[in-house]
Design a protein around this motif. Structure first.
Motif, PDB file in Angstrom:
ATOM      1  N   UNK A  87       0.806  -1.222   0.000  1.00 50.13           N
ATOM      2  CA  UNK A  87       0.000   0.000   0.000  1.00 50.13           C
ATOM      3  C   UNK A  87       0.841   1.274   0.000  1.00 50.13           C
ATOM      4  N   UNK A  88       1.921   1.290   0.765  1.00 51.43           N
ATOM      5  CA  UNK A  88       2.642   2.541   0.980  1.00 51.43           C
ATOM      6  C   UNK A  88       3.178   3.179  -0.303  1.00 51.43           C
ATOM      7  N   UNK A  89       3.762   2.422  -1.256  1.00 53.07           N
ATOM      8  CA  UNK A  89       4.218   3.090  -2.484  1.00 53.07           C
ATOM      9  C   UNK A  89       3.085   3.793  -3.233  1.00 53.07           C
ATOM     10  N   UNK A  90       1.856   3.273  -3.127  1.00 55.19           N
ATOM     11  CA  UNK A  90       0.727   3.918  -3.797  1.00 55.19           C
ATOM     12  C   UNK A  90       0.213   5.105  -2.986  1.00 55.19           C
ATOM     13  N   UNK A  91       0.248   5.007  -1.673  1.00 56.02           N
ATOM     14  CA  UNK A  91      -0.334   6.060  -0.833  1.00 56.02           C
ATOM     15  C   UNK A  91       0.594   7.267  -0.723  1.00 56.02           C
ATOM     16  N   UNK A  92       1.866   7.050  -0.467  1.00 55.63           N
ATOM     17  CA  UNK A  92       2.776   8.198  -0.336  1.00 55.63           C
ATOM     18  C   UNK A  92       3.469   8.516  -1.654  1.00 55.63           C
TER      19      UNK A  92
ATOM     20  N   UNK B  29      13.769   6.765  -4.694  1.00 50.01           N
ATOM     21  CA  UNK B  29      13.900   5.704  -5.676  1.00 50.01           C
ATOM     22  C   UNK B  29      15.003   4.712  -5.303  1.00 50.01           C
ATOM     23  N   UNK B  30      16.060   5.197  -4.592  1.00 50.32           N
ATOM     24  CA  UNK B  30      17.165   4.308  -4.252  1.00 50.32           C
ATOM     25  C   UNK B  30      16.656   3.162  -3.373  1.00 50.32           C
ATOM     26  N   UNK B  31      17.019   1.932  -3.703  1.00 46.00           N
ATOM     27  CA  UNK B  31      16.424   0.768  -3.022  1.00 46.00           C
ATOM     28  C   UNK B  31      16.565   0.781  -1.505  1.00 46.00           C
ATOM     29  N   UNK B  32      17.760   1.019  -0.969  1.00 47.53           N
ATOM     30  CA  UNK B  32      17.940   0.906   0.474  1.00 47.53           C
ATOM     31  C   UNK B  32      17.230   2.021   1.244  1.00 47.53           C
ATOM     32  N   UNK B  33      17.395   3.313   0.857  1.00 50.01           N
ATOM     33  CA  UNK B  33      16.604   4.347   1.555  1.00 50.01           C
ATOM     34  C   UNK B  33      15.101   4.126   1.425  1.00 50.01           C
ATOM     35  N   UNK B  34      14.672   3.611   0.279  1.00 49.54           N
ATOM     36  CA  UNK B  34      13.235   3.337   0.085  1.00 49.54           C
ATOM     37  C   UNK B  34      12.783   2.220   1.028  1.00 49.54           C
ATOM     38  N   UNK B  35      13.594   1.165   1.129  1.00 50.31           N
ATOM     39  CA  UNK B  35      13.256   0.058   2.033  1.00 50.31           C
ATOM     40  C   UNK B  35      13.176   0.544   3.471  1.00 50.31           C
ATOM     41  N   UNK B  36      14.148   1.384   3.870  1.00 45.38           N
ATOM     42  CA  UNK B  36      14.165   1.877   5.240  1.00 45.38           C
ATOM     43  C   UNK B  36      12.953   2.764   5.533  1.00 45.38           C
ATOM     44  N   UNK B  37      12.573   3.598   4.552  1.00 50.62           N
ATOM     45  CA  UNK B  37      11.423   4.485   4.748  1.00 50.62           C
ATOM     46  C   UNK B  37      10.134   3.675   4.909  1.00 50.62           C
ATOM     47  N   UNK B  38       9.963   2.646   4.085  1.00 55.69           N
ATOM     48  CA  UNK B  38       8.767   1.805   4.176  1.00 55.69           C
ATOM     49  C   UNK B  38       8.766   1.020   5.477  1.00 55.69           C
TER      50      UNK B  38
ATOM     51  N   UNK C 174      -1.511   5.588   7.240  1.00 50.36           N
ATOM     52  CA  UNK C 174      -0.277   5.538   6.449  1.00 50.36           C
ATOM     53  C   UNK C 174       0.343   6.931   6.324  1.00 50.36           C
ATOM     54  N   UNK C 175      -0.467   7.930   5.992  1.00 50.80           N
ATOM     55  CA  UNK C 175       0.058   9.281   5.819  1.00 50.80           C
ATOM     56  C   UNK C 175       0.582   9.864   7.124  1.00 50.80           C
TER      57      UNK C 175
ATOM     58  N   UNK D 114       8.384  17.269   3.300  1.00 48.77           N
ATOM     59  CA  UNK D 114       7.678  16.791   2.110  1.00 48.77           C
ATOM     60  C   UNK D 114       6.220  17.241   2.086  1.00 48.77           C
ATOM     61  N   UNK D 115       5.678  17.577   3.252  1.00 50.50           N
ATOM     62  CA  UNK D 115       4.294  18.048   3.313  1.00 50.50           C
ATOM     63  C   UNK D 115       4.219  19.557   3.519  1.00 50.50           C
ATOM     64  N   UNK D 116       5.371  20.224   3.483  1.00 52.93           N
ATOM     65  CA  UNK D 116       5.380  21.670   3.653  1.00 52.93           C
ATOM     66  C   UNK D 116       5.438  22.121   5.097  1.00 52.93           C
ATOM     67  N   UNK D 117       5.517  21.175   6.021  1.00 56.82           N
ATOM     68  CA  UNK D 117       5.580  21.543   7.438  1.00 56.82           C
ATOM     69  C   UNK D 117       7.032  21.823   7.807  1.00 56.82           C
ATOM     70  N   UNK D 118       7.350  23.015   8.294  1.00 60.61           N
ATOM     71  CA  UNK D 118       8.750  23.357   8.576  1.00 60.61           C
ATOM     72  C   UNK D 118       9.274  22.738   9.858  1.00 60.61           C
TER      73      UNK D 118
END
Length: 209
Positions: A77-82, A88-97, A176-177, A189-193
């Motif tokens: 779900x997460x790649x579709x929701x966020x 795009x880099x595999x390892x940072x993407x894996x860690x974020x998910x 998820x968000x 990423x959401x504009x929150x400083x």
């Protein structure tokens, strides 16, 4: 299509009354599915601490609510929701998910029993193969579902004329968000400083997030 956040609330402050207000019929339906899913072999116990060989999530975390099937569900779900907010880099993407799924688990643990039960029924509905196909209309198992298939499923539930499915969409995208954009590394990423420096210094929990 990404499903962007609408606010900055924490998982524990999500409007608890917004989950799955679909009336007695929906409750009975979800309850039946949940029981059937358990009898059919779907994972029903919290995943606990996972071996690194079994999953790409962090083996150091102990899941208290999400089952192994739930983890696979959110990995899909997460790649579709966020959407493009994921790197795009595999390892940072894996860690974020992986980190987001852990925060989803941490957030749900803070919910009351009633909302935890409603979420359990929703997750069982999506994890049980028969209802995944007939209600979600996702033919592939979640680990094999493409982002396009998942995005189409979310869009069907968002625009459905059935309140039960609308509320399922709201529950999935909200938790998820909040779990993703609520993390300090993703605030921008959401504009929150982020909170002002004085608050960061005065409130140590900001430094422990």
């Amino acid at each position: 299509m990404s499903h962007l956040p609408h606010d900055q609330e924490s998982p524990s402050t999500i409007d608890r009354r917004s989950f799955l207000r679909a009336g007695l019929g929906g409750t009975l339906f979800l309850g039946t599915v949940s029981v059937t899913a358990g009898l059919s072999g779907c994972a029903t116990a919290p995943a606990g601490r996972l071996d690194a060989a079994d999953t790409p999530v962090d083996e150091g975390y102990r899941f208290q609510f999400l089952t192994r099937d739930d983890i696979e569900l959110f990995q899909a779900l997460l790649p579709a929701i966020v959407g493009p907010a994921l790197m795009e880099e595999p390892e940072p993407r894996r860690q974020a998910i992986a980190g987001t799924i852990e925060r989803i688990d941490q957030g749900i643990v803070q919910f009351g029993p009633a909302n935890q039960q409603e979420l359990r029924k929703l997750f069982d509905l999506l994890n049980f193969g028969l209802t995944r196909v007939t209600v979600a209309r996702v033919w592939s198992s979640w680990p094999n579902a493409t982002t396009a298939e998942v995005d189409a499923f979310l869009e069907r539930w968002r625009t459905s004329g059935i309140g039960l499915l609308n509320n399922g969409y709201i529950a999935l995208t909200k938790i998820s968000n909040v779990a993703f954009y609520g993390h300090p590394q993703h605030w921008h990423l959401s504009g929150y400083p982020g909170p002002p420096p004085w608050a960061m210094q005065a409130l140590p929990q900001f430094n422990n997030a």
